[in-house]
Design an enzyme around this catalytic site. Structure first.
Site, PDB file in Angstrom:
ATOM      1  N   TYR A 105     -14.862  30.023  35.055  1.00  0.00           N
ATOM      2  CA  TYR A 105     -13.551  30.003  35.699  1.00  0.00           C
ATOM      3  C   TYR A 105     -13.604  30.645  37.084  1.00  0.00           C
ATOM      4  O   TYR A 105     -12.668  31.305  37.523  1.00  0.00           O
ATOM      5  CB  TYR A 105     -12.490  30.654  34.791  1.00  0.00           C
ATOM      6  CG  TYR A 105     -12.447  29.996  33.424  1.00  0.00           C
ATOM      7  CD1 TYR A 105     -11.945  28.703  33.290  1.00  0.00           C
ATOM      8  CD2 TYR A 105     -12.966  30.625  32.294  1.00  0.00           C
ATOM      9  CE1 TYR A 105     -11.960  28.067  32.058  1.00  0.00           C
ATOM     10  CE2 TYR A 105     -12.971  29.992  31.056  1.00  0.00           C
ATOM     11  CZ  TYR A 105     -12.455  28.711  30.943  1.00  0.00           C
ATOM     12  OH  TYR A 105     -12.469  28.087  29.729  1.00  0.00           O
TER      13      TYR A 105
ATOM     14  N   GLY B  94     -13.346  29.838  22.941  1.00  0.00           N
ATOM     15  CA  GLY B  94     -12.557  31.052  23.063  1.00  0.00           C
ATOM     16  C   GLY B  94     -13.278  32.366  22.874  1.00  0.00           C
ATOM     17  O   GLY B  94     -12.697  33.432  23.091  1.00  0.00           O
TER      18      GLY B  94
ATOM     19  N   GLU C 276     -16.428  24.395  20.788  1.00  0.00           N
ATOM     20  CA  GLU C 276     -16.169  24.062  22.195  1.00  0.00           C
ATOM     21  C   GLU C 276     -16.236  25.316  23.068  1.00  0.00           C
ATOM     22  O   GLU C 276     -15.262  25.678  23.726  1.00  0.00           O
ATOM     23  CB  GLU C 276     -14.776  23.437  22.344  1.00  0.00           C
ATOM     24  CG  GLU C 276     -14.518  22.214  21.494  1.00  0.00           C
ATOM     25  CD  GLU C 276     -13.033  21.815  21.468  1.00  0.00           C
ATOM     26  OE1 GLU C 276     -12.175  22.583  21.965  1.00  0.00           O
ATOM     27  OE2 GLU C 276     -12.741  20.730  20.941  1.00  0.00           O
ATOM     28  N   PRO C 277     -17.358  26.010  23.121  1.00  0.00           N
ATOM     29  CA  PRO C 277     -17.418  27.231  23.927  1.00  0.00           C
ATOM     30  C   PRO C 277     -17.472  26.919  25.426  1.00  0.00           C
ATOM     31  O   PRO C 277     -18.143  25.977  25.852  1.00  0.00           O
ATOM     32  CB  PRO C 277     -18.724  27.884  23.474  1.00  0.00           C
ATOM     33  CG  PRO C 277     -19.573  26.749  23.016  1.00  0.00           C
ATOM     34  CD  PRO C 277     -18.636  25.717  22.449  1.00  0.00           C
ATOM     35  N   GLY C 278     -16.753  27.706  26.185  1.00  0.00           N
ATOM     36  CA  GLY C 278     -16.811  27.583  27.645  1.00  0.00           C
ATOM     37  C   GLY C 278     -17.322  28.881  28.235  1.00  0.00           C
ATOM     38  O   GLY C 278     -18.501  29.055  28.522  1.00  0.00           O
ATOM     39  N   ARG C 279     -16.399  29.851  28.347  1.00  0.00           N
ATOM     40  CA  ARG C 279     -16.701  31.139  28.952  1.00  0.00           C
ATOM     41  C   ARG C 279     -17.970  31.787  28.399  1.00  0.00           C
ATOM     42  O   ARG C 279     -18.794  32.307  29.149  1.00  0.00           O
ATOM     43  CB  ARG C 279     -15.511  32.076  28.712  1.00  0.00           C
ATOM     44  CG  ARG C 279     -15.609  33.418  29.409  1.00  0.00           C
ATOM     45  CD  ARG C 279     -14.528  34.394  28.890  1.00  0.00           C
ATOM     46  NE  ARG C 279     -13.219  33.762  28.824  1.00  0.00           N
ATOM     47  CZ  ARG C 279     -12.342  33.734  29.814  1.00  0.00           C
ATOM     48  NH1 ARG C 279     -12.613  34.326  30.954  1.00  0.00           N
ATOM     49  NH2 ARG C 279     -11.168  33.125  29.679  1.00  0.00           N
TER      50      ARG C 279
ATOM     51  N   TYR D 107      -4.789  36.261  36.786  1.00  0.00           N
ATOM     52  CA  TYR D 107      -4.614  36.944  35.498  1.00  0.00           C
ATOM     53  C   TYR D 107      -4.775  38.458  35.619  1.00  0.00           C
ATOM     54  O   TYR D 107      -4.902  39.133  34.608  1.00  0.00           O
ATOM     55  CB  TYR D 107      -5.691  36.490  34.489  1.00  0.00           C
ATOM     56  CG  TYR D 107      -5.940  35.026  34.365  1.00  0.00           C
ATOM     57  CD1 TYR D 107      -4.978  34.189  33.807  1.00  0.00           C
ATOM     58  CD2 TYR D 107      -7.146  34.470  34.773  1.00  0.00           C
ATOM     59  CE1 TYR D 107      -5.227  32.829  33.661  1.00  0.00           C
ATOM     60  CE2 TYR D 107      -7.407  33.107  34.628  1.00  0.00           C
ATOM     61  CZ  TYR D 107      -6.445  32.308  34.069  1.00  0.00           C
ATOM     62  OH  TYR D 107      -6.691  30.974  33.915  1.00  0.00           O
TER      63      TYR D 107
ATOM     64  N   CYS E 124      -4.174  35.073  53.476  1.00  0.00           N
ATOM     65  CA  CYS E 124      -2.899  35.696  53.830  1.00  0.00           C
ATOM     66  C   CYS E 124      -1.954  35.769  52.647  1.00  0.00           C
ATOM     67  O   CYS E 124      -0.939  35.071  52.587  1.00  0.00           O
ATOM     68  CB  CYS E 124      -2.264  34.931  54.981  1.00  0.00           C
ATOM     69  SG  CYS E 124      -3.374  34.861  56.390  1.00  0.00           S
TER      70      CYS E 124
HETATM   71  C1  LIG Z   1     -10.499  26.021  27.638  1.00  0.00           C
HETATM   72  C2  LIG Z   1     -10.806  25.382  26.337  1.00  0.00           C
HETATM   73  C3  LIG Z   1     -11.988  25.699  25.660  1.00  0.00           C
HETATM   74  C4  LIG Z   1     -12.945  26.761  26.132  1.00  0.00           C
HETATM   75  O1  LIG Z   1     -12.384  28.019  26.110  1.00  0.00           O
HETATM   76  P1  LIG Z   1     -13.313  29.315  26.442  1.00  0.00           P
HETATM   77  O2  LIG Z   1     -12.394  30.451  26.278  1.00  0.00           O
HETATM   78  O3  LIG Z   1     -13.786  29.139  27.834  1.00  0.00           O
HETATM   79  O4  LIG Z   1     -14.432  29.281  25.452  1.00  0.00           O
HETATM   80  C5  LIG Z   1     -12.267  25.013  24.489  1.00  0.00           C
HETATM   81  N1  LIG Z   1     -11.410  24.067  24.005  1.00  0.00           N
HETATM   82  C6  LIG Z   1     -10.269  23.748  24.629  1.00  0.00           C
HETATM   83  C7  LIG Z   1      -9.384  22.705  24.046  1.00  0.00           C
HETATM   84  C8  LIG Z   1      -9.925  24.396  25.799  1.00  0.00           C
HETATM   85  O5  LIG Z   1      -8.769  24.086  26.420  1.00  0.00           O
END
Ligand SMILES: *Cc1c(COP(=O)(O)O)cnc(C)c1O
Length: 422
Positions: free
Chosen positions: A378, A244, A281-284, A324, A350
């Site tokens: 994303y 997050g 659990e980093p994504g973004r 978003y 379209c």
């Molecule tokens: C989407 C998600 C993440 C990653 O979130 P980011 O905002 O991209 O870091 C981590 N854990 C869970 C359970 C998620 O659904």
């Protein structure tokens, strides 16, 4: 001219480069729309997580839904990361990219029995369970295989909405996680089920978070539960604080990952939990600013109210603005010494919702390329084939060399599985 986001994306001699590769040249070679990633930027984003956690039992599980292309997964697998997955499909991607199942945590509110079976067979490290009903089903599935499923309960810390109204997944009234006041009972239930082995606790309070405070609030709530659950005689091995952490799209100033983690560790140690294994659990924050989407200007369409810059990328390539109303920076791939005009940058799909950027000052001509910045997270992973548009190609730059990591989809590939009536 300064650009928000990554130092790996910058102008040199009037040309926009990613890590030493000119985007115009990449567009000539691979066509547009084109995603371009810097591997060095991804590893540089991971480094502060690892630095802050060095010397502790820990695992950084890249939340691969942010960008699940195989070469991206391979990059993080080789760097020692685990993965946070949300489907059996994502598990297959991890395995295909050389990732280890025993470093995978499986999140998601709606896992099917088939997905549970596959994940158990592969030997994932942990199921992040999101409801009491899921506990029962997972236990049944595991017992039928003669196994015990390792579980962590995703708890909903219900972080105060008034203080942090932007947090969307950590509040009582959303679909994620087990309510704080149900958590101890849920752990008791889990501990009593024959097919489960309780190993941890997790939370994930939202995305694009730019402050430390909500994490500290959530941490306190989670540690309260750890203490309550252990007082009930159920040991908790690891604490998973989710992902997050936000990135800079325009002028946001999120904490650096090492700064955030240092603050969390301080609190964890102060409360006497320093011995626990920590998961994130980093994504973004690992991939967002490591990628751009390059698109060609097809037409300039001046209007009474608005000027439109019609490009060959669309909402199917990059959904965040349409979905978003996300603001993502745009930059011309070659600088022109001409006065800029104000444009809405829109795609060919379209739908009126098909726009990438609004009210941007750009000095561009037909045929020029524009890069949408901060598109590494994303972006491609949310791409669709709407309007029977093949998904974009992807290139990863490594040591100044471009590597094609995904071919552009052809129309034939798009309807390969379809059948005409007899
Ligand atoms: C989407 C998600 C993440 C990653 O979130 P980011 O905002 O991209 O870091 C981590 N854990 C869970 C359970 C998620 O659904």
């Amino acid at each position: 001219m300064t650009l928000p986001g990554s130092p790996f994306v910058a102008y040199r001699d009037g040309q926009l480069h990613v890590d030493g590769c000119a985007l115009d040249a990449l567009a000539d070679q691979y066509g547009t729309p084109l995603y371009v990633y810097s591997q060095a930027a991804m590893l540089a984003a991971l480094a502060p997580y690892e630095r802050a956690l060095a010397g502790r039992k820990h695992l950084v599980c890249y939340a691969m839904k942010a960008n699940s292309s195989l070469a991206v997964l391979q990059t993080f697998a080789r760097a020692g990361c685990g993965f946070d997955i949300v489907s059996a499909g994502e598990l297959e991607r991890v395995l295909a990219a050389g990732g280890r199942a025993d470093r995978v945590v499986f999140s998601g509110v709606g896992k099917t029995r088939a997905e549970m079976r596959r994940a158990l067979e592969a030997g994932v490290r942990c199921f992040n369970v999101e409801s009491e009903a899921e506990l029962e089903v997972l236990s049944e599935v595991a017992a039928s295989l003669g196994r015990r499923a390792p579980v962590s309960l995703r708890v909903n810390p219900d972080v105060d909405a008034k203080t942090h109204p932007y947090i969307s997944t950590g509040l009582r009234d959303n679909k994620f996680g087990i309510a704080h006041d149900r958590a101890v009972a849920a752990y008791r239930r889990a501990a009593a089920l024959p097919g489960l082995q309780v190993t941890g606790i997790d939370c994930h309070i939202g995305s694009q978070i730019t402050e430390v405070a909500p994490y500290l609030d959530a941490l306190d709530r989670v540690l309260d539960l750890v203490e309550a659950v252990e007082a009930a005689g159920i040991p908790i091995h690891h604490v998973d604080l989710g992902g997050g952490l936000g990135i800079t799209y325009t002028d946001e100033t999120p904490p650096a990952a090492d700064e955030l983690i240092a603050r969390l560790l301080e609190r964890i140690d102060a409360r006497g939990h320093g011995h626990r294994e920590l998961l994130f659990e980093p994504g973004r924050s690992l991939v967002g600013n490591a990628g751009v989407l390059v698109t060609e200007v097809l037409y300039l369409k001046p209007g009474e109210e608005k000027n439109f810059c019609i490009v060959d990328a669309a909402m199917n390539d990059l959904m965040r603005p349409a979905m978003y109303e996300a603001w993502m920076a745009t930059a011309a791939c070659r600088l022109r010494d001409e006065p800029p005009q104000r444009y809405d940058v829109v795609g060919p799909v379209c739908e009126s919702g098909d726009w990438l950027a609004r009210d941007r000052l750009l000095a561009v001509r037909q045929g020029d390329r524009i890069a949408v910045l901060s598109a590494g997270a994303y972006g491609m992973s949310m791409a669709s084939n709407y309007n029977t548009r093949g998904r974009a190609a992807e290139v990863m730059v490594i040591d100044g060399q471009a590597h094609l990591i995904r071919e552009r989809e052809t129309p034939q590939e798009l309807f390969r599985g379809e059948r005409l009536l007899g």
